[in-house]
Design an enzyme around this catalytic site. Sequence first.
Site, PDB file in Angstrom:
ATOM      1  N   TYR A   1       1.109  -1.257   0.100  1.00 28.11           N
ATOM      2  CA  TYR A   1      -0.014   0.044  -0.038  1.00 28.11           C
ATOM      3  C   TYR A   1       0.841   1.312  -0.075  1.00 28.11           C
ATOM      4  O   TYR A   1       1.778   1.449   1.004  1.00 28.11           O
ATOM      5  CB  TYR A   1      -0.884   0.096   1.284  1.00 28.11           C
ATOM      6  CG  TYR A   1      -1.974   1.106   1.484  1.00 28.11           C
ATOM      7  CD1 TYR A   1      -3.103   1.017   1.071  1.00 28.11           C
ATOM      8  CD2 TYR A   1      -1.395   2.430   1.833  1.00 28.11           C
ATOM      9  CE1 TYR A   1      -4.138   1.969   1.059  1.00 28.11           C
ATOM     10  CE2 TYR A   1      -2.372   3.387   1.936  1.00 28.11           C
ATOM     11  CZ  TYR A   1      -3.567   3.285   1.395  1.00 28.11           C
ATOM     12  OH  TYR A   1      -4.533   4.228   1.494  1.00 28.11           O
TER      13      TYR A   1
ATOM     14  N   TYR B   1      -5.523   5.181  -7.100  1.00 27.74           N
ATOM     15  CA  TYR B   1      -5.599   5.346  -5.435  1.00 27.74           C
ATOM     16  C   TYR B   1      -7.131   4.727  -5.155  1.00 27.74           C
ATOM     17  O   TYR B   1      -7.971   5.377  -4.725  1.00 27.74           O
ATOM     18  CB  TYR B   1      -5.423   6.644  -5.051  1.00 27.74           C
ATOM     19  CG  TYR B   1      -5.623   6.748  -3.505  1.00 27.74           C
ATOM     20  CD1 TYR B   1      -4.703   5.766  -2.792  1.00 27.74           C
ATOM     21  CD2 TYR B   1      -6.287   7.681  -2.655  1.00 27.74           C
ATOM     22  CE1 TYR B   1      -4.637   5.844  -1.357  1.00 27.74           C
ATOM     23  CE2 TYR B   1      -6.383   7.577  -1.275  1.00 27.74           C
ATOM     24  CZ  TYR B   1      -5.352   6.845  -0.519  1.00 27.74           C
ATOM     25  OH  TYR B   1      -5.389   6.876   0.453  1.00 27.74           O
TER      26      TYR B   1
END
Lengths: 139, 381
Positions: B286, B336
């Site tokens: 991430y 994102y």
Amino acid sequence: MATDVSAYTKPLPPITKLNAPFWEGTKKGELRLQTCNECGHQWYPPSTHCPNCLSRDYAWKAVSGRGKVWSWVVFHQRYFKAFEDELPYNVTLVELDEGVMMMSTLRGIDDKDVHCDLQVKVEFEDATDEQSVPYFVPA
Amino acid sequence: MAEINIRDKTAIVGIGSTNFGAMYRDLDKERTSYELAADALKAAIDDSGIDKNDIDGLLCVRTPSYARMADVVGLHHLRLVNQLEGSGRMAGVALQYAVMAIVTGQAETVAIVYGNNGRSVGDRYGGVFSPDSPAAWDAMYGMTSPGAAVAHMWRRYMYLYGASEDSLAAAAINNRANGAKNPNAVFQKPITKEEYMQARYIAEPLRLFDYCIINDGGVATIVTTAEKAKTLKQPPVYIGASYSATDLTNYYTTHDFFFGAMQDIAGRLYKTADVTPSEIDFAQLYDNFTPTQFFALEGYGFCERGTAHKWAQDGRIALDGDLPVNTSGGHTAESYMQGHALTIEAVRQLRGQAGERQVKNAKVGFYTCPAPICNAHILHN
């Protein structure tokens, strides 16, 4: 540092029953932290309970105002209109000698000369009649 | 601590998403998070071949109301339902909760749905704060945004470990190189180190290409028991382990760049899944901002603490490197989607469905989100 207080446009936390002693301290040139009367723990920003022992019994104590630069960044992006004229500006995370982390800004030094663990001390800028904003300078 | 063994009891059986690149170029102020999540759920149901009515658990992420979400997709009679805030750490938390629910029999089949209309409605990750919140004490100095918090950590990391500012280019360049092989990605053009270094600073020392791409999109993941998974259309992707650990303070920033929390997870994760870092074939890390890739590589033992800035150079994290990282382009090239798209990319890789960017012989995949709630999963085929 005296300024035209009516001209202060940057965001300020509103004064509350909880945080009023902090702001009174800033007007006297004192950095005050809530200090637990049960266990001695200190914390920032203001909160109702000692996060260590959950007591509500605390006193506001003036602390050394000394610490070190944990880290710093330089803002190039505009997020706040009130800071537009200051771009690029420094935001420094200070680790106070008491072990408490405090977001602030560093003045009196060129950004290129700042380094982590630089020793710093607090000063205050008049913002309004009731609030001065703590900032740090090299100690 | 009494512990229920979660190893391989659950599997991801369906994945779905919107097209991130197409949506990036097509803003629509009327677009809702619910419709994006519903598009993704439909795709995930089709992918899995599952009967929609077999879904008895629904975890909604970022959509404001679970009741509205459930109604939009016609899931009226559930045994487990809730919504999680629209922060990236919740992708991993949702999967962890799904595993917990299924292993304990609270639900058999859980759909995790994520909908984000942030680009169309102009969501910002900085400059917005509530005056009566602790964030007001940061805003007083012009401090805002998780990117600046990660920049604080990266600056401290550079100081402690002697990392150079340009070492981070490796992460940004790798994401873009992988995005170039992903027809679903927002940015499909590679960048050079010169382009990386010449891009403007946002919160110095971080530059434009260190920042994730705010976009609209939906992602859905369907999780069920290992037994049921074997009856469905796709090859099951088993969840070997999934854990969280936190470092929650007033600041997003932590003193150790989440290392302690990640180590806490790593010990349990590798033991439960019976896997070592060297057996992991790819890692989805991430990266709301690229330094988290380096923090993760160290926190989970892919390299020694303080060395990721050197370890990740020279193609080591490329698709044909020792540890391919963010095979779909991550948050700075694909989109994102706050961890959700990274999770379904792990599933594609383990099914052998990743096309031009397929990692050869991918058997064991890894996901983590380094954030105030860290979480990680081991997935395998």
